[in-house]
Design a protein around this motif. Structure first.
Motif, PDB file in Angstrom:
ATOM      1  N   LEU A  93      -2.460 159.061 157.085  1.00 42.02           N
ATOM      2  CA  LEU A  93      -3.763 159.055 156.400  1.00 42.02           C
ATOM      3  C   LEU A  93      -3.584 158.974 154.891  1.00 42.02           C
ATOM      4  N   ASN A  94      -2.549 159.632 154.371  1.00 37.74           N
ATOM      5  CA  ASN A  94      -2.290 159.564 152.932  1.00 37.74           C
ATOM      6  C   ASN A  94      -1.895 158.154 152.512  1.00 37.74           C
TER       7      ASN A  94
ATOM      8  N   ARG B 184      -3.126 160.282 164.286  1.00 37.10           N
ATOM      9  CA  ARG B 184      -2.620 161.302 165.216  1.00 37.10           C
ATOM     10  C   ARG B 184      -1.634 160.700 166.199  1.00 37.10           C
TER      11      ARG B 184
ATOM     12  N   GLU C 237      -1.207 163.473 158.576  1.00 41.06           N
ATOM     13  CA  GLU C 237      -1.493 163.391 157.147  1.00 41.06           C
ATOM     14  C   GLU C 237      -0.661 162.304 156.462  1.00 41.06           C
TER      15      GLU C 237
ATOM     16  N   PRO D  77      -8.328 158.552 161.685  1.00 42.18           N
ATOM     17  CA  PRO D  77      -7.714 159.844 162.039  1.00 42.18           C
ATOM     18  C   PRO D  77      -7.120 159.844 163.439  1.00 42.18           C
TER      19      PRO D  77
ATOM     20  N   SER E 277      -5.139 156.209 152.463  1.00 41.68           N
ATOM     21  CA  SER E 277      -5.997 156.580 151.339  1.00 41.68           C
ATOM     22  C   SER E 277      -5.456 156.023 150.026  1.00 41.68           C
TER      23      SER E 277
ATOM     24  N   THR F 292       3.632 163.408 160.679  1.00 42.30           N
ATOM     25  CA  THR F 292       2.357 164.140 160.698  1.00 42.30           C
ATOM     26  C   THR F 292       1.211 163.149 160.550  1.00 42.30           C
TER      27      THR F 292
END
Length: 374
Positions: A71-72, A57, A68, A53, A75, A66
């Motif tokens: 992170l997406n 950032r 996300e 995370p 994942s 972003t």
């Protein structure tokens, strides 16, 4: 609809490499921009380090995206590396546990445990006599007392308990049943209401009248007291004894006999609740009335209340019970039902009966494990 699966998923480092080339940056440049070691950036680019995370950032700030987004990417990549075998097994196990209280059924010895989900599924299907988990078990027409709402579908615990009672009932002998049997059996039962030890005669009295009787300890959270159903042309009364007190035993037994008196056509394919008197079906209210009038004649109880209220005492209750030739617990139970005395009153008169009854009845529970096929 099955979840969409991508043919190939790339690690975040592939996207990071493309972004660096697009901007003409080196890995060292990005490391300096982010204030991170160059080696860390190299590990991400080469797929040897996950995007955390904090890193997401900082990458978002550097590339105007972003957190996300990064992170997406991470994942999706990590999920793509997992095998689907475990997911399929978990999904099957979840569906199985939705169908039945598997853990409690294993604990009670109703099905044997297995680490193989296919074997375990087969044992659950055999218990409910169905071909697949998509099929609905054929629940016998029945009526019962429980604490959950009657307009709600059966819980898995209630359904499993009912099936187990049905299985046990097949192993109980009973004489031929006739419409006159119910009144005759209640008259015989009335003669043994004075002493707890006389409860050992209940299974034989019912059997002689053509009524099968079984006791099945309730599963945790099932909140059920008893049930009435038919096996061929023979009525069955099943009880849980979850409230181990004499007054409750007699009330539930006579309540279910009230359903026997109503006949098989009065039974529903769902359990009837005892939580809201104003909304309960007429058959349930009639079964309650059948029980209360055969425990104590209403005029006799009302006369006692008029004479004694509100000065109830154990001595007066015992004297009244002696006149009626019934146990004092029955009087206490009826007074509590009418809200004449608190449910915490006269607890010493409410004799436990479970150990007496299970010694003479076909019982499943409290340490007694019976074979699946009787």
């Amino acid at each position: 609809m099955a979840p969409r699966r991508f043919a190939e998923v790339f690690p975040p480092g592939e996207f990071l490499r493309d972004e660096l080339e697009e901007r003409g940056w080196s890995q060292s440049d990005l490391a300096q921009i982010m204030g991170r070691p160059t080696g860390m950036i190299a590990q991400i680019v080469n797929g040897k380090r996950m995007v955390t995370p904090e890193t997401a950032r900082d990458l978002a700030a550097a590339f105007d995206t972003t957190p996300e987004f990064w992170l997406n990417l991470e994942s999706a990549y990590q999920l793509s590396r997992l095998k689907n075998d475990d997911s399929d097994t978990i999904a099957k196990r979840a569906k199985l546990f939705e169908k039945a209280p598997v853990k409690d059924m294993i604990r009670r010895g109703w099905i044997e445990p297995s680490d193989n989900i296919a074997v375990l599924e087969g044992r659950v299907l055999k218990f409910f006599n169905i071909k697949s988990l998509d099929a609905e078990p054929q629940i016998p027409r029945h009526a019962a007392r429980k604490s959950s709402a009657y307009d709600q579908p059966l819980t898995t615990g209630q359904r499993a308990w009912l099936f187990r009672a049905y299985q046990l009932a097949r192993g109980v002998h009973a004489e031929a049943f006739s419409e006159n049997s119910v009144e005759a059996v209640t008259n015989r039962l009335r003669q043994i209401m004075h002493a707890p030890q006389e409860l050992r005669h209940v299974p034989r009295i019912l059997s002689d009248a053509g009524i099968r009787y079984v006791i099945v300890q309730p599963l945790p959270g099932s909140k059920i007291d008893g049930a009435c159903f038919w096996l061929d042309s023979s009525p069955v009364v099943a009880m849980t004894l979850r409230h181990d007190r004499l007054d409750n035993f007699w009330f539930v037994l006579l309540h279910e006999l009230g359903h026997v008196a109503q006949g098989i056509t009065s039974l529903d394919n769902d359990l009837d609740a005892s939580s809201n008197d104003s909304e309960r079906p007429a058959t349930e209210r009639e079964a309650d009335e059948f029980a209360t009038t055969r425990l104590i004649a209403p005029k006799q109880l009302e006369s006692f209340i008029a004479r004694v209220q509100p000065l109830y005492s154990a001595r007066r209750i015992e004297a009244f019970a002696q006149i009626l030739q019934i146990h004092p617990a029955i009087v206490v139970g009826q007074l509590q039902h009418r809200r004449e005395v608190a449910f915490s009153s006269f607890r010493k008169l409410l004799t436990p009966v479970r150990d007496i009854v299970i010694d003479s009845a076909l019982t499943d529970g409290w340490g007694a494990t019976l074979p699946f096929d009787l």
